[in-house]
Design a protein around this motif. Structure first.
Motif, PDB file in Angstrom:
ATOM      1  N   TYR A 193       0.922  -1.004  -0.166  1.00 53.18           N
ATOM      2  CA  TYR A 193       0.083  -0.060   0.162  1.00 53.18           C
ATOM      3  C   TYR A 193       0.946   1.269   0.069  1.00 53.18           C
ATOM      4  O   TYR A 193       2.172   1.113   0.457  1.00 53.18           O
ATOM      5  CB  TYR A 193      -0.714  -0.073   1.259  1.00 53.18           C
ATOM      6  N   THR A 194       0.072   2.341  -0.308  1.00 49.68           N
ATOM      7  CA  THR A 194       0.834   3.620  -0.160  1.00 49.68           C
ATOM      8  C   THR A 194      -0.048   4.317   0.700  1.00 49.68           C
ATOM      9  O   THR A 194      -1.265   4.587   0.520  1.00 49.68           O
ATOM     10  CB  THR A 194       0.926   4.418  -1.376  1.00 49.68           C
ATOM     11  N   LYS A 253      -3.982   1.358  -2.852  1.00 49.43           N
ATOM     12  CA  LYS A 253      -3.338   0.384  -3.820  1.00 49.43           C
ATOM     13  C   LYS A 253      -3.340   1.115  -5.094  1.00 49.43           C
ATOM     14  O   LYS A 253      -4.618   1.592  -5.503  1.00 49.43           O
ATOM     15  CB  LYS A 253      -4.001  -0.869  -3.732  1.00 49.43           C
ATOM     16  N   PRO A 254      -2.338   0.785  -5.887  1.00 49.36           N
ATOM     17  CA  PRO A 254      -2.066   1.665  -7.252  1.00 49.36           C
ATOM     18  C   PRO A 254      -3.218   1.136  -8.119  1.00 49.36           C
ATOM     19  O   PRO A 254      -3.341  -0.057  -8.333  1.00 49.36           O
ATOM     20  CB  PRO A 254      -0.923   1.293  -7.734  1.00 49.36           C
ATOM     21  N   GLY A 255      -4.195   1.865  -8.533  1.00 53.28           N
ATOM     22  CA  GLY A 255      -5.350   1.500  -9.702  1.00 53.28           C
ATOM     23  C   GLY A 255      -6.339   0.405  -8.836  1.00 53.28           C
ATOM     24  O   GLY A 255      -7.244   0.059  -9.497  1.00 53.28           O
ATOM     25  N   GLN A 256      -6.358   0.454  -7.536  1.00 48.97           N
ATOM     26  CA  GLN A 256      -7.260  -0.560  -7.076  1.00 48.97           C
ATOM     27  C   GLN A 256      -8.136   0.227  -5.788  1.00 48.97           C
ATOM     28  O   GLN A 256      -8.501  -0.478  -4.912  1.00 48.97           O
ATOM     29  CB  GLN A 256      -6.376  -1.772  -6.470  1.00 48.97           C
ATOM     30  N   GLY A 257      -8.063   1.470  -5.867  1.00 51.99           N
ATOM     31  CA  GLY A 257      -8.597   2.300  -4.967  1.00 51.99           C
ATOM     32  C   GLY A 257      -8.114   2.102  -3.365  1.00 51.99           C
ATOM     33  O   GLY A 257      -6.974   2.220  -3.321  1.00 51.99           O
ATOM     34  N   ASP A 285     -12.950   4.745  -4.867  1.00 41.97           N
ATOM     35  CA  ASP A 285     -12.579   3.928  -6.017  1.00 41.97           C
ATOM     36  C   ASP A 285     -11.139   4.504  -6.667  1.00 41.97           C
ATOM     37  O   ASP A 285     -10.525   5.205  -5.928  1.00 41.97           O
ATOM     38  CB  ASP A 285     -13.536   4.141  -7.021  1.00 41.97           C
ATOM     39  N   GLU A 286     -10.848   4.009  -7.817  1.00 45.71           N
ATOM     40  CA  GLU A 286      -9.336   4.403  -8.151  1.00 45.71           C
ATOM     41  C   GLU A 286      -9.272   6.039  -8.524  1.00 45.71           C
ATOM     42  O   GLU A 286      -8.095   6.425  -8.703  1.00 45.71           O
ATOM     43  CB  GLU A 286      -9.256   3.466  -9.630  1.00 45.71           C
ATOM     44  N   ASN A 287     -10.287   6.533  -8.556  1.00 41.33           N
ATOM     45  CA  ASN A 287     -10.375   8.060  -8.930  1.00 41.33           C
ATOM     46  C   ASN A 287     -10.822   8.842  -7.376  1.00 41.33           C
ATOM     47  O   ASN A 287     -11.202  10.202  -7.406  1.00 41.33           O
ATOM     48  CB  ASN A 287     -11.189   8.578  -9.802  1.00 41.33           C
TER      49      ASN A 287
END
Length: 736
Positions: free
Chosen positions: A46-47, A63-67, A140-142
């Motif tokens: 994670y970040t 998580k990159p691209g995973q919300g 979400d990813e956005n």
């Protein structure tokens, strides 16, 4: 909390949600408006980043691209200024000045998938708390909460553990277990005269903790946070998993393992040592001598369920008898009183139905003798079987005469039992508990009774019955719990089948039972009201929606867990072992809290539903409350008498010819040797046990004893205490 599935679409991502609050709509823009994060850290896969929004500092885990998830660190609206910020490798610390006061925020990483966020406040004025928003949002990813899809598996029930367990499925972020360390928030609750009843949970996608704004929802509040006093207003522990679980078994396993990760970081009181041998002896004396706890029918002695109230009852009779027999075996002598109770059991048998009834034939007209709760016909059989397995022929006979009817009832209801039915016709009297579900965990309890029947008769039919009953419970998830002692016996049935057949499916199912039961535990230490005078930490509430902890359910959970730990021994996964051992350890203290002679007289309820409370009797109250309400509102339960007998016989150990006995708050094996005693503690790794050596003769006192590499932590003329590792191997030597 009812499971919620979110099947999102661009047009209507949350069809069961009537709309979104302003807080949800603002969350995304609060985070995006900050542009570059103030600080950022890697955390496993994670970040983690922090963002200074309009009215809060946000902590975002992605998580990159995973919300991901976003945590609001403090909930006061208005202008705020971060005056101090200190970044650490394992997190960061901030000081924030607002018109309302000064906040301090601490973010700490406790592992690659575990973090803690704590916020405290020193108000600048006496501060009334009207409304503070929830603090957890799924993204979400956005970074848009509105489009995130998933499920809330479990939220806080009443005053139980302040948790929210969820799955963010699309995007594929995984599972989140959010838990408030409610113990740290006691000063907030006490000064605002509020209670944390159902404060953790929420409506997707706005979740987490919402501080109670005023007592019982009243408005406006009149009890403020005090100027200049330092209050913890949130202490959130968050465990993360990168999968949601493909089925209910994986969902439950994730929950149990994530809870076990969080558990060591909760504020926990140190359990007090309680003299359960004294309590058991006093209980036996009171049972034999008080005219308010027994009745004579047809020359036979029967136990009343409550002090001076209710009619003799087969479940009550067998619960007290079986527990007393266990204590007698531990003491090495039989009391004639238990033989009186055993000789009376035949009075409950119905020769026409060929089963035990709840009541005697002469029960009063105010009772429907034919009405029975589903679990009730199985419970006396459980204890009959356990006595039969110890060699009591009368119990064996009565069990065998009754078992066929109970199997017939299970088949009639297709292993889906109602709340109550007519014993003579099997016609349903009360179908469900108000949500379409009956006594959901009776199937697990029935399975345990069937396994006892198999052990007693060696008839494989009963094993097949146990399998069929457990199969019927699939997909109940966090709605499995009806009555928590039944849930615990169901967990034991699963673990016994797992050991008998080496089939991992039953270990998987045990996780479902344990997850549900932990959901119903008060994993915090309340200081609200009268709760400041007793211990509620790790107390289990009696029913799926029960408002109180009950002595009977609590001691039977202790008993079932104790047996499960013995059955599974070293094969039990670490997370299950930790939680079951810790429940067992705290029960040795929590159960003492039910005895009215321990509680202040003024803490007892003025009105009692059943009978009356006699503080001179060593019999537990049915009910104590995490919110500090007066204790004993339901009554003083005689059928809870077994708690003292069971705890005494399972927490104290004979030590061969040594002039002392051993108390251990974790399970232990004792091996007498020449001139010494070998002790193998069976608790979880990383925990610390209480080990007490107690003189058998108070006048002679305790001889000089020694344990290598352990220092005495407490001592007196008749005892010495040590604090070894919970899984330590110990040799005790003494001089004569």
């Amino acid at each position: 909390m009812t499971t919620v599935d979110h099947k999102a679409s661009k047009q209507n991502p949350h069809p069961e949600t009537p709309g979104f609050t302003p807080e949800t709509l603002n969350a995304r823009f609060e985070i995006l408006a900050a542009n570059e994060p103030e600080s950022q850290w890697p955390l496993g896969d994670y970040t983690v980043s922090t963002h200074h929004g309009r009215d809060s500092l946000w902590v975002v885990v992605r998580k990159p691209g995973q919300g991901g998830i976003a945590l609001r660190t403090y909930p006061i609206m208005g202008q705020n200024i971060i005056v101090e910020a200190h970044r650490r490798e394992d997190g960061g610390d901030w000081k924030v000045e607002t018109r309302s006061g000064v906040y301090r925020i601490s973010l700490t990483f406790l592992g690659d998938n575990l973090l803690r966020m704590t916020s405290s406040l020193v108000p600048s004025h006496d501060l009334l708390v009207v409304f503070w928003p929830r603090d957890l949002y799924v993204l979400d990813e956005n970074d848009d909460p509105r489009q995130a899809e998933g499920r809330v598996e479990a939220g806080q029930r009443g005053l139980n553990a302040g948790l929210c367990y969820l799955c963010l499925k699309k995007p594929a972020f995984g599972s989140v277990l959010y838990m408030q360390n409610l113990t740290a928030l006691n000063p907030f609750f006490v000064d605002t005269k509020t209670k944390p009843d159902g404060v953790v949970g929420g409506q997707w996608p706005e979740l987490g903790y919402q501080p109670p704004g005023s007592p019982n929802g009243d408005s406006p509040p009149v009890d403020p946070l005090k100027a200049g006093q330092d209050y913890v207003i949130s202490d959130a522990l968050i465990s993360l998993r990168d999968d949601c679980g493909a089925n209910e078994f994986e969902v439950a396993r994730n929950f149990v393992e994530m809870l076990a990760d969080i558990y060591p970081h909760l504020d926990k009181p140190e359990p007090e040592y309680r003299d359960w041998i004294w309590r058991a002896d006093k209980t036996l004396l009171d049972l034999k001598t008080s005219p308010d706890v027994t009745q004579v029918h047809d020359g036979r002695t029967y136990i009343r369920p409550y002090v001076a109230a209710e009619y003799p009852d087969s479940m009550v009779q067998m619960t007290v008898l079986k527990s007393l027999r266990e204590y007698e075996a531990w003491r090495g002598c039989r009391d004639p009183f238990s033989d009186e109770l055993a000789g009376a059991m035949e009075g409950f048998f119905d020769n026409e139905l060929r089963t035990l009834r709840r009541y005697l034939p002469d029960v009063g007209d105010d009772k429907d003798r034919d009405a029975v709760d589903s679990w009730y016909i199985y419970h006396p059989l459980m204890n009959l079987a356990r006595l039969a397995l110890k060699g009591e022929a009368w119990a064996d006979t009565l069990f065998r005469k009754s078992i066929a009817f109970t199997v017939k009832a299970a088949h009639h209801f297709k292993y889906k039992w109602p709340i109550q039915y007519d014993l003579t016709t099997l016609k349903v009297i009360e179908k469900d508990r108000g949500d379409g579900l009956g006594q959901t965990d009776v199937g697990g309890f029935y399975a345990y009774v069937m396994l006892l029947a198999h052990e007693l008769t060696n008839d494989a039919t009963y094993v097949a019955e146990a399998r069929a009953a457990l199969k019927s419970l699939e997909n109940d998830r966090f709605e499995l719990v009806y009555q928590t002692n039944l849930t615990a016996w169901g967990a034991l049935a699963c673990l016994r089948l797992w050991q008998m057949e080496d089939d991992p499916r039953y270990l998987d199912q045990a996780y479902v039972f344990i997850a549900g039961l932990m959901h119903n535990c008060e994993l915090w230490a309340s200081k609200i009201g009268w709760a400041g005078h007793y211990t509620n930490f790790f107390g289990v509430t009696c029913l799926h929606d029960g408002p109180y902890m009950a002595a009977y359910e609590a001691f039977e959970v202790f008993e079932a867990f104790d047996e499960a730990l013995k059955v599974s021994d070293e094969d039990l996964p670490a997370a299950l072992k930790l939680l079951m051992c810790e429940y067992r350890r705290y029960a040795l203290d929590v159960l003492w809290s039910f005895y009215p002679d321990f509680l202040p007289a003024e803490s007892l309820s003025d009105t009692v539903r059943n009978g009356h409370i006699d503080r001179a009797l060593s019999l537990p109250l049915e009910d104590i409350y995490g919110d500090g309400s007066p204790a004993g509102q339901v009554g003083q339960e005689v059928y809870g008498a077994g708690s003292a007998f069971v705890l005494a016989s399972r927490a104290y150990f004979a030590c061969g010819n040594a002039p002392f006995r051993l108390f251990a708050d974790y399970p232990a094996n004792i091996e007498p040797k020449d001139g010494c005693i070998g002790i193998q503690l069976k608790g979880p790794k990383g925990c610390v046990a209480r080990l007490r050596l107690i003189a058998l003769d108070d006048k002679a006192g305790l001889p000089e004893v020694s344990i290598e590499r352990l220092e005495t932590t407490d001592s007196g003329n008749t005892y010495v205490e040590y604090r070894p590792a919970a899984d330590a191997e110990i040799t005790v030597r003494w001089t004569v």
